[in-house]
Scaffold this motif. Structure first.
Motif, mmCIF file in Angstrom:
data_model
loop_
_atom_site.group_PDB
_atom_site.id
_atom_site.type_symbol
_atom_site.label_atom_id
_atom_site.label_comp_id
_atom_site.label_asym_id
_atom_site.label_seq_id
_atom_site.Cartn_x
_atom_site.Cartn_y
_atom_site.Cartn_z
ATOM 1 N N SER A 139 -71.660 16.057 1.204
ATOM 2 C CA SER A 139 -71.677 16.973 0.062
ATOM 3 C C SER A 139 -73.113 17.307 -0.329
ATOM 4 C CB SER A 139 -70.919 16.362 -1.120
ATOM 5 O OG SER A 139 -71.519 15.141 -1.541
ATOM 6 N N ALA A 140 -74.009 16.328 -0.228
ATOM 7 C CA ALA A 140 -75.408 16.559 -0.600
ATOM 8 C C ALA A 140 -76.066 17.578 0.322
ATOM 9 C CB ALA A 140 -76.179 15.242 -0.573
ATOM 10 N N THR A 141 -75.838 17.449 1.628
ATOM 11 C CA THR A 141 -76.425 18.393 2.575
ATOM 12 C C THR A 141 -75.915 19.803 2.324
ATOM 13 O OG1 THR A 141 -76.742 16.728 4.299
ATOM 14 C CG2 THR A 141 -76.568 19.008 5.020
ATOM 15 N N LEU A 142 -74.622 19.939 2.085
ATOM 16 C CA LEU A 142 -74.050 21.262 1.847
ATOM 17 C C LEU A 142 -74.580 21.868 0.559
ATOM 18 C CD1 LEU A 142 -70.405 20.533 2.981
ATOM 19 C CD2 LEU A 142 -72.098 21.932 4.173
ATOM 20 N N SER A 143 -74.751 21.032 -0.462
ATOM 21 C CA SER A 143 -75.299 21.520 -1.720
ATOM 22 C C SER A 143 -76.707 22.058 -1.515
ATOM 23 C CB SER A 143 -75.322 20.393 -2.757
ATOM 24 O OG SER A 143 -76.062 20.766 -3.890
ATOM 25 N N GLU A 144 -77.548 21.288 -0.834
ATOM 26 C CA GLU A 144 -78.937 21.688 -0.628
ATOM 27 C C GLU A 144 -79.038 22.911 0.283
ATOM 28 O OE1 GLU A 144 -80.354 18.006 0.854
ATOM 29 O OE2 GLU A 144 -80.692 17.140 -1.126
ATOM 30 N N ALA A 145 -78.145 23.007 1.253
ATOM 31 C CA ALA A 145 -78.194 24.123 2.187
ATOM 32 C C ALA A 145 -77.681 25.424 1.567
ATOM 33 C CB ALA A 145 -77.373 23.801 3.436
ATOM 34 N N SER A 146 -76.845 25.302 0.559
ATOM 35 C CA SER A 146 -76.197 26.494 0.006
ATOM 36 C C SER A 146 -77.131 27.354 -0.830
ATOM 37 C CB SER A 146 -74.995 26.093 -0.850
ATOM 38 O OG SER A 146 -75.410 25.552 -2.096
ATOM 39 N N GLY A 147 -77.965 26.717 -1.630
ATOM 40 C CA GLY A 147 -78.777 27.459 -2.587
ATOM 41 C C GLY A 147 -77.959 28.061 -3.708
ATOM 42 N N LEU A 148 -76.725 27.601 -3.869
ATOM 43 C CA LEU A 148 -75.813 28.149 -4.870
ATOM 44 C C LEU A 148 -75.388 27.066 -5.854
ATOM 45 C CD1 LEU A 148 -73.488 30.126 -2.421
ATOM 46 C CD2 LEU A 148 -75.367 31.064 -3.789
ATOM 47 N N ASP A 149 -74.793 27.502 -6.954
ATOM 48 C CA ASP A 149 -74.283 26.574 -7.960
ATOM 49 C C ASP A 149 -72.874 26.153 -7.572
ATOM 50 O OD1 ASP A 149 -73.836 25.072 -10.214
ATOM 51 O OD2 ASP A 149 -73.504 26.783 -11.543
ATOM 52 N N ILE A 150 -72.788 25.207 -6.626
ATOM 53 C CA ILE A 150 -71.493 24.823 -6.073
ATOM 54 C C ILE A 150 -71.143 23.356 -6.336
ATOM 55 C CG2 ILE A 150 -71.665 26.564 -4.261
ATOM 56 C CD1 ILE A 150 -72.288 24.254 -2.308
ATOM 57 N N VAL A 151 -71.974 22.658 -7.098
ATOM 58 C CA VAL A 151 -71.775 21.227 -7.323
ATOM 59 C C VAL A 151 -70.912 21.015 -8.557
ATOM 60 C CG1 VAL A 151 -72.896 19.015 -7.735
ATOM 61 C CG2 VAL A 151 -73.989 20.702 -6.254
ATOM 62 N N LEU A 152 -69.784 20.336 -8.387
ATOM 63 C CA LEU A 152 -68.890 20.043 -9.492
ATOM 64 C C LEU A 152 -69.382 18.817 -10.258
ATOM 65 C CD1 LEU A 152 -67.291 21.926 -7.574
ATOM 66 C CD2 LEU A 152 -65.225 20.716 -8.279
ATOM 67 N N SER A 153 -68.839 18.609 -11.428
ATOM 68 C CA SER A 153 -69.266 17.513 -12.287
ATOM 69 C C SER A 153 -69.230 16.172 -11.560
ATOM 70 C CB SER A 153 -68.353 17.436 -13.514
ATOM 71 O OG SER A 153 -68.596 16.237 -14.239
ATOM 72 N N PRO A 154 -70.279 15.348 -11.743
ATOM 73 C CA PRO A 154 -70.275 14.017 -11.128
ATOM 74 C C PRO A 154 -69.226 13.086 -11.721
ATOM 75 C CG PRO A 154 -72.169 14.267 -12.586
ATOM 76 C CD PRO A 154 -71.539 15.622 -12.462
ATOM 77 N N ARG A 155 -68.567 13.518 -12.778
ATOM 78 C CA ARG A 155 -67.470 12.717 -13.342
ATOM 79 C C ARG A 155 -66.211 12.762 -12.470
ATOM 80 N NH1 ARG A 155 -68.402 10.870 -18.439
ATOM 81 N NH2 ARG A 155 -70.178 11.768 -19.551
ATOM 82 N N LEU A 156 -66.155 13.705 -11.548
ATOM 83 C CA LEU A 156 -65.047 13.741 -10.595
ATOM 84 C C LEU A 156 -65.376 12.780 -9.458
ATOM 85 C CD1 LEU A 156 -64.504 17.594 -10.561
ATOM 86 C CD2 LEU A 156 -63.017 15.892 -11.625
ATOM 87 N N ARG A 157 -64.587 11.703 -9.369
ATOM 88 C CA ARG A 157 -64.914 10.615 -8.456
ATOM 89 C C ARG A 157 -63.723 10.269 -7.556
ATOM 90 N NH1 ARG A 157 -69.475 10.470 -7.366
ATOM 91 N NH2 ARG A 157 -69.315 8.327 -6.644
ATOM 92 N N PRO A 158 -63.993 9.697 -6.377
ATOM 93 C CA PRO A 158 -62.884 9.247 -5.527
ATOM 94 C C PRO A 158 -62.145 8.090 -6.192
ATOM 95 C CG PRO A 158 -64.990 8.452 -4.670
ATOM 96 C CD PRO A 158 -65.312 9.407 -5.784
ATOM 97 N N VAL A 159 -60.831 8.093 -6.082
ATOM 98 C CA VAL A 159 -60.072 7.016 -6.723
ATOM 99 C C VAL A 159 -60.025 5.769 -5.854
ATOM 100 C CG1 VAL A 159 -58.686 8.678 -8.008
ATOM 101 C CG2 VAL A 159 -57.792 7.725 -5.883
ATOM 102 N N TRP A 160 -60.422 5.888 -4.587
ATOM 103 C CA TRP A 160 -60.547 4.691 -3.753
ATOM 104 C C TRP A 160 -61.758 4.854 -2.826
ATOM 105 C CZ3 TRP A 160 -59.748 5.839 1.463
ATOM 106 C CH2 TRP A 160 -58.921 6.943 1.763
ATOM 107 N N SER A 161 -62.357 3.736 -2.499
ATOM 108 C CA SER A 161 -63.586 3.727 -1.723
ATOM 109 C C SER A 161 -63.353 4.298 -0.328
ATOM 110 C CB SER A 161 -64.118 2.295 -1.617
ATOM 111 O OG SER A 161 -65.289 2.234 -0.836
ATOM 112 N N GLY A 162 -64.200 5.230 0.053
ATOM 113 C CA GLY A 162 -64.100 5.831 1.377
ATOM 114 C C GLY A 162 -63.304 7.118 1.420
ATOM 115 N N ALA A 163 -62.704 7.504 0.300
ATOM 116 C CA ALA A 163 -61.942 8.749 0.278
ATOM 117 C C ALA A 163 -62.880 9.928 0.510
ATOM 118 C CB ALA A 163 -61.219 8.904 -1.052
ATOM 119 N N ARG A 164 -62.378 10.925 1.238
ATOM 120 C CA ARG A 164 -63.166 12.126 1.528
ATOM 121 C C ARG A 164 -62.219 13.313 1.616
ATOM 122 N NH1 ARG A 164 -68.014 14.021 3.698
ATOM 123 N NH2 ARG A 164 -67.784 15.747 5.173
#
Length: 201
Positions: A10-35
């Protein structure tokens, strides 16, 4: 397209986009390793009412990510029953601005869910929902067909019209970073490689 996107964080895509595409960091995976990785099937629900999700599961296309606006409400809008139903339909996962429950069961199923909170509060079954319209999730407008990628670091939603260009830039960025990694292992510094100012103030 999805296969290319899965190769990037997600970090690479955010940096590569140059756009406001990052959702709130409060949205989190409910289990470790989820993608998550897949095109958005948008759902407008109502906080404390999960009938919209029951309707969304049979309507969403195979491979889609349900992207649901539930007003950030701390209710158990989604749990094991809906996850099993979604898996049988080939749905790739859920991104919900609201609460979910049964996190241990979701992990055991391997069904990826990103949510704002966990809650065992029960829900009504009154509002059937609205599908296929833009929704605001995590402070960002997500439209049907936007590519959702989520991992432990965060969530991004790539506008459908820009996906190929963003992935091209992400590929180039990763190739350049791999070259930098080799240089760092040979003793170069980040100051040299990034041409940063070397004098202190």
């Amino acid at each position: 397209m999805n296969d290319r996107a899965r190769g990037h964080s997600s970090a690479t895509l955010s940096e590569a986009s140059g756009l406001d595409i990052v959702l709130s960091p409060r949205l989190r995976p409910v289990w470790s390793g989820a993608r998550l990785c897949g095109p958005a099937f948008t759902v407008q629900g109502a906080g404390g009412d999960n009938l919209a999700l029951h309707h969304a599961v049979p309507h969403a296309p195979r491979g889609a990510v349900l992207v649901a606006d539930f007003e950030g409400a701390a209710f158990g809008h989604w749990g094991e029953v809906l996850a099993v139903a979604a898996q049988q339909r080939g749905i790739a996962g859920l991104l919900i601005d609201g609460g979910v429950r049964d996190t241990a069961e979701l992990e055991a199923l391997g069904f990826p869910v990103f949510s704002r909170n966990n809650s065992i509060l029960g829900t009504r079954k009154d509002f059937p929902g609205v599908f296929g319209k833009p929704v605001v999730v995590g402070g960002v407008v997500v439209r049907p067909g936007d590519l959702v990628v989520a991992d432990v670091d965060g969530v991004v939603a790539l506008p459908s019209a820009d996906i190929d260009q963003i992935l091209d830039r992400a590929d180039a960025r990763v190739a350049k970073e791999n070259e930098f990694m080799e240089q760092l292992r040979m003793g170069r510094t980040t100051l040299d490689l990034y041409d940063f100012e070397t004098t202190g103030r």
